[in-house]
Design a protein around this motif. Structure first.
Motif, PDB file in Angstrom:
ATOM      1  N   GLY A  25       0.819  -1.208   0.000  1.00 39.44           N
ATOM      2  CA  GLY A  25       0.000   0.000   0.000  1.00 39.44           C
ATOM      3  C   GLY A  25       0.850   1.254   0.000  1.00 39.44           C
ATOM      4  N   GLY A  26       1.910   1.262   0.816  1.00 37.80           N
ATOM      5  CA  GLY A  26       2.802   2.412   0.860  1.00 37.80           C
ATOM      6  C   GLY A  26       3.517   2.630  -0.454  1.00 37.80           C
ATOM      7  N   VAL A  32       2.515   6.889  -6.861  1.00 39.24           N
ATOM      8  CA  VAL A  32       1.580   7.867  -7.436  1.00 39.24           C
ATOM      9  C   VAL A  32       1.998   9.283  -7.060  1.00 39.24           C
ATOM     10  CG1 VAL A  32      -0.801   8.718  -7.374  1.00 39.24           C
ATOM     11  CG2 VAL A  32      -0.363   6.259  -7.510  1.00 39.24           C
ATOM     12  N   ILE A  33       2.309   9.486  -5.789  1.00 38.98           N
ATOM     13  CA  ILE A  33       2.726  10.810  -5.320  1.00 38.98           C
ATOM     14  C   ILE A  33       4.053  11.219  -5.956  1.00 38.98           C
ATOM     15  CG2 ILE A  33       3.521  12.090  -3.292  1.00 38.98           C
ATOM     16  CD1 ILE A  33       1.456  10.514  -1.664  1.00 38.98           C
ATOM     17  N   GLY A  94       3.279   6.362   2.536  1.00 43.69           N
ATOM     18  CA  GLY A  94       3.167   6.838   1.164  1.00 43.69           C
ATOM     19  C   GLY A  94       3.512   8.302   1.025  1.00 43.69           C
ATOM     20  N   LEU A  95       2.983   9.133   1.932  1.00 39.67           N
ATOM     21  CA  LEU A  95       3.251  10.574   1.855  1.00 39.67           C
ATOM     22  C   LEU A  95       4.718  10.891   2.128  1.00 39.67           C
ATOM     23  CD1 LEU A  95       0.086  11.948   3.695  1.00 39.67           C
ATOM     24  CD2 LEU A  95       0.624  12.194   1.264  1.00 39.67           C
ATOM     25  N   ASN A  96       5.296  10.215   3.117  1.00 35.65           N
ATOM     26  CA  ASN A  96       6.686  10.474   3.463  1.00 35.65           C
ATOM     27  C   ASN A  96       7.633  10.047   2.342  1.00 35.65           C
ATOM     28  OD1 ASN A  96       9.389   9.420   4.723  1.00 35.65           O
ATOM     29  ND2 ASN A  96       8.624  10.931   6.179  1.00 35.65           N
ATOM     30  N   ALA A 102       9.560  11.940  -5.273  1.00 43.77           N
ATOM     31  CA  ALA A 102       9.360  13.067  -6.180  1.00 43.77           C
ATOM     32  C   ALA A 102      10.685  13.633  -6.659  1.00 43.77           C
ATOM     33  CB  ALA A 102       8.539  14.151  -5.479  1.00 43.77           C
ATOM     34  N   GLU A 103      11.670  13.667  -5.768  1.00 43.76           N
ATOM     35  CA  GLU A 103      12.993  14.151  -6.150  1.00 43.76           C
ATOM     36  C   GLU A 103      13.678  13.191  -7.117  1.00 43.76           C
ATOM     37  OE1 GLU A 103      14.684  17.358  -4.769  1.00 43.76           O
ATOM     38  OE2 GLU A 103      12.548  17.341  -5.246  1.00 43.76           O
ATOM     39  N   ILE A 104      13.431  11.896  -6.953  1.00 44.13           N
ATOM     40  CA  ILE A 104      13.978  10.908  -7.889  1.00 44.13           C
ATOM     41  C   ILE A 104      13.408  11.139  -9.284  1.00 44.13           C
ATOM     42  CG2 ILE A 104      14.020   8.457  -8.483  1.00 44.13           C
ATOM     43  CD1 ILE A 104      14.016   7.843  -5.477  1.00 44.13           C
ATOM     44  N   VAL A 105      12.089  11.329  -9.351  1.00 49.45           N
ATOM     45  CA  VAL A 105      11.437  11.546 -10.646  1.00 49.45           C
ATOM     46  C   VAL A 105      11.941  12.836 -11.288  1.00 49.45           C
ATOM     47  CG1 VAL A 105       9.225  12.017 -11.776  1.00 49.45           C
ATOM     48  CG2 VAL A 105       9.375  10.235 -10.034  1.00 49.45           C
ATOM     49  N   ARG A 106      11.987  13.898 -10.511  1.00 46.13           N
ATOM     50  CA  ARG A 106      12.455  15.186 -11.051  1.00 46.13           C
ATOM     51  C   ARG A 106      13.871  15.065 -11.594  1.00 46.13           C
ATOM     52  NH1 ARG A 106      15.651  19.084  -9.347  1.00 46.13           N
ATOM     53  NH2 ARG A 106      15.924  18.093  -7.303  1.00 46.13           N
TER      54      ARG A 106
END
Length: 237
Positions: A25-26, A32-33, A94-96, A102-106
């Motif tokens: 789940g995480g 997604v986030i 998930g949020l943490n 997000a930094e990995i994707v960027r």
């Protein structure tokens, strides 16, 4: 020392399902986030970028344990919304980890050579087509190794959810230790460590397969293999 091994294994195994549920789940929520926030951080809108940065720095810069307690204990007081412990754990994980993802994707998107962007523009592709047909498939090859590490970190972080009585592996280990088996702590904690290790190996194996598939799709060697080939190439430093 090993006389109660079967009993310990039986009790600890009861924590496997909650641990897997928290992990899966995480991972889903964090993924997604990661993509949503990571791509938003590349937005041309300064307002969007500021909001994204507040989210990323806020979740990365505060204690995961405090985040868990805030979601589980404070949210009901503020909104009247009571979460079950398992759901609270998945949300926090998930949020943490989504903030880190997000930094990995960027970073992976920005690592794609500029010529690829320019070529996609020359082909008259729309911004969405450029991102999803040209840029992301190449960036994905770079993302997967750090995502592997991130997901293993998420797996290990599931242990904090024992603090709100989710009966995952660590919680089950504590339940065994507290009554009568504290003298067998090395065996019990060793078994807990091995269970986490096995789950981590499963995640790594699946991610390695994903790496090969993503690399094959764009006609490249997986990142690890490419690095090895580079080190062994003539003239390599």
């Amino acid at each position: 020392m090993f006389a109660n091994f079967g009993h310990f294994l039986s009790v600890l195994s009861q924590g496997l399902v909650p641990t897997v549920e928290l992990t899966v789940g995480g991972i889903i929520l964090a993924t997604v986030i990661s993509f949503g926030i990571g791509l938003a951080s590349l937005s041309g809108s300064r307002t969007v970028r500021v909001i994204v940065r507040i989210y990323v720095e806020g979740w990365r810069g505060t204690s995961e344990v405090v985040q868990l307690f805030w979601i589980y204990f404070s949210l009901p007081l503020l909104l009247g919304l009571r979460l079950i412990p398992l759901s609270a754990g998945i949300i926090v994980l998930g949020l943490n980890h989504g903030a880190y993802g997000a930094e990995i994707v960027r970073g992976a998107v920005q690592s794609v050579p500029r010529a690829q962007f320019e070529g996609a523009v020359a082909l008259n592709l729309t911004p969405a087509q450029r991102m999803f047909r040209v840029i992301l498939p190449q960036a994905l090859v770079e993302m997967l190794p750090p995502f592997n590490t991130l997901f293993i970190q998420l797996l290990k972080a599931t242990a904090i959810v024992s603090l709100i009585t989710v009966p995952e592996i660590t919680y089950q280990g504590k339940q065994i230790l507290e009554p009568v088996y504290s003298g067998q702590m090395p065996l019990i904690l060793g078994m807990v460590l091995v269970m986490y290790l096995i789950l981590a190996i499963i995640i790594t194996t699946l991610m390695r397969l994903a790496e090969r598939g993503a690399a094959a799709r764009v006609g490249r060697a997986p990142v690890g293999r490419a690095n090895a080939l580079g080190r062994g190439a003539p003239g390599a430093a």
